[in-house]
Design an enzyme around this catalytic site. Sequence first.
Site, PDB file in Angstrom:
ATOM      1  N   ARG A  86       0.824  -1.220   0.000  1.00  0.00           N
ATOM      2  CA  ARG A  86       0.000   0.000   0.000  1.00  0.00           C
ATOM      3  C   ARG A  86       0.853   1.263   0.000  1.00  0.00           C
ATOM      4  NH1 ARG A  86      -2.671  -0.622   6.074  1.00  0.00           N
ATOM      5  NH2 ARG A  86      -0.734  -1.120   7.140  1.00  0.00           N
ATOM      6  N   GLU A  92     -19.516   3.992  -1.585  1.00  0.00           N
ATOM      7  CA  GLU A  92     -18.689   3.459  -2.675  1.00  0.00           C
ATOM      8  C   GLU A  92     -19.366   3.590  -4.033  1.00  0.00           C
ATOM      9  OE1 GLU A  92     -19.501   1.823   0.107  1.00  0.00           O
ATOM     10  OE2 GLU A  92     -17.604   1.799   1.215  1.00  0.00           O
ATOM     11  N   PHE A 150     -15.885  -3.963  -1.114  1.00  0.00           N
ATOM     12  CA  PHE A 150     -16.652  -2.722  -1.261  1.00  0.00           C
ATOM     13  C   PHE A 150     -16.239  -1.970  -2.523  1.00  0.00           C
ATOM     14  CE2 PHE A 150     -15.979  -3.318   3.458  1.00  0.00           C
ATOM     15  CZ  PHE A 150     -17.031  -4.192   3.554  1.00  0.00           C
ATOM     16  N   ARG A 201      -2.371  -5.491   1.071  1.00  0.00           N
ATOM     17  CA  ARG A 201      -1.928  -4.158   1.527  1.00  0.00           C
ATOM     18  C   ARG A 201      -0.529  -4.156   2.137  1.00  0.00           C
ATOM     19  NH1 ARG A 201      -5.487  -1.529   5.935  1.00  0.00           N
ATOM     20  NH2 ARG A 201      -5.911  -3.664   6.595  1.00  0.00           N
TER      21      ARG A 201
END
Lengths: 314, 272
Positions: free
Chosen positions: A9, A57, A82, A166
Site C-alpha cells: 500500500r 462506494e 466494497f 496491503r
Amino acid sequence: MTTDEREIRQTLAQALVSLAERDERIVVLDADLMSCHATKCFKERFPERFFNVGIAEQNMIGVAAGMATMGKIPFAYSFAPFATRRCYDQIFISVAYSGLNVKIIGSEPGVAAEANGGTHMPFEDMAIMRAIPKMVCFEPTDAAMMEKALPQIADYPTAVYVRMFRKKAAKIYDESLEFELGKAITLKDDGKDVTLIASGIMVERALQAADILAEQGIGARVVNMHTWKPIDVEAVKESAEKTGAIVTCENHNIYGGLGGAVAEVAARECPVPMETVGINDEFGQVGKNAYLSEVYHITTADIVNAAKKAISRK
Amino acid sequence: MDASQSQSLTVKARQLRDDAIQTIGTFGVGHIGGVLSVMDALTVIFYSKANIDPKNPRKQDRDRVIMSKGHAGPAMYVVLADLGYFPKEWLKTLNKNGTNLPSHCDMQKTPGIDMTAGSLGQGLSVAVGMAMAAKLDKNPATIYCIIGDGEAQEGQIWEASMLAGSRKLDNLVVMLDYNKMQLDGKVSDINDIYPVVDKWKSFGFYVQEIDGHDIEAISDAIDNAKGSGRANMIVLNTVKGKGASFAEAAANCHSMTITEDMWRKETGRYDV
C-alpha cells in the site's frame, strides 16, 4: 523466502505521488479508508487532487467516472468487497459500459482480510470483475511488482481492477523486475512434470511447493499469472505443452477465479489434467491468514497434494 | 429573457415535442411520457443557456448535460439532431438494429451525449464528479443533470446529493422532473419522495420549485442558480406526456405504443 521491506500500500501511494508529479491527470478517491491505504502522502502532496467522498462506494465510482469524462485518471480505493461487489453496477455501467478509464484498487483480498472476517473477505472479486467486458484484472505479488505496474496501469486505455494485498508480502522481486500486464512471468522453468500457475500470496506457496516436490523427485514449473484478464493464453499453452499437467493456486473462489480462467484456455487450446487450489465455494470468516489457509485448503501442502493428483491423472 | 425569445423557445419546444412523438411513433413504442415532460427544460438549456458547439461536441470548456433518467434519450436525440450534432435522418433509426440512438443514452454511440445512462441513479454521481473535476481545473463548465422523480427512490441519488451539498458545488444544476408518475403508478403511492424541496434543502442545496413547462420560469431559475454559491436543485413540476393528447389522457404513459395514425394526428405531419 524473505518478507518485503516495503508494504504494497505504501509503495503504491508513493508511486502515485511520483506519477502525479509528472501527470496532472492523476487523482485519488477513497471512501473513508485513507488510513488503511496509506494514501495520506498523496493527500499531503496534492490536497486538491485527493477526494475522500465518505462511506459511499457507489457514489465514489460514479464520481470517478465523471472525473474520467473530464480527462482525469482516477484511482478509486476501498477494501476489495466494497470496491467491487458493493458498487458492481456502477463499475459495469458508469465505468466499463461507458468506456471510461477508471482504476479501481481493492485491498485485502481473500484470507488477507483476516480479523475483518467474512463480510470483508472477498473470494469472488476477480470473478465478478472478470465478467465485465474489457476489464483488466491484476493482482500484484509484492511491492516491486506493484511499483512497476503502476505506470502501465495508468497508461492502460481501459478500466483496471487491482486486487491489492496491503501489507508486507513475501519478497519475490526486486527493483530489476521488468514485466508487462497480461504477460505471465515464469519463475521456475526446469520442471517437466507439472506447472503451478499462481497469483498474489499464492506465488510464494507455489515456489515452496515446487521445492518440496523437487525433493520428492517431481519437477514443477512455477508461473506467476498476475494478470487474470486479459489472461496470457500462450503461457497456459506453454505450461500444458511442457509439463502436461497444471495446478492453479489462488486466494479466491475456484469458481470464476484463476482456476476458471486457466481452465477456459486449457479446455479450448490444450486440455491436460488440471487441479484447482483455491477456496471451494465457501464464505469467509475471521482468523489469521495461516489458520484460514488451513481451513480453506490453500496451503503449500495443499498445492503439493494437488500437483501429485494432477500428475496421477496424466 | 424577453417576450420574443420566450415565444421563440415555446415554438421550438413544440417542434421538438413533435419530433419526439414522430421519432418514438416511427419505432412504434417508447418512453413518451418522460420524454415530453422534460422537453421545455431541455429547450431552455440547449437553446438559450448552455455553452456548447455542435461542430466541436467534445470541447473541454463546454457545459455538460447529463440525462440521468436515461430512458428520456429520445428527448436528447431530437434536440441534438435539431442542433446539428448528427443528421436528422438518424431519428428514424431509433432503437433499430445497429442504431446510434438507443433508447437509453450512450456516450459511445451518440455525438453530443456527455454520459451514458440507463441504470437509474448513476448519472447524478457522474455529474458530481464532473463538477468536482471542473472546479479542480478552473473549467467554467456548468454541469446540468436531469433526474426523474421515480429515480429519486434510488439510494445513489442521495449519496450523490450529500456530496454535492457538502462540497457546495455551485457549478452543478440538478433538475428534478417531478411528473409524479413512475412505471407502475403514482410516485406517492409506490414510495413517496415528498417533500422534495425540504429534502434537497436539508442536503445543502439551493432549491427552486417552478412550473416545469414555463419557459421564462425555467430560464430565470437557471440564472438564479448560477449565483447561488451552492449546489442547485430546480424542481420542475411537470406533466408526464405533456403536449401529446393521447399520452396525457392515458392512465400511465411511462412507455406506450404509438401508432402511425396517432403520431401523424398529434403532430399534423401528414406529408413526411
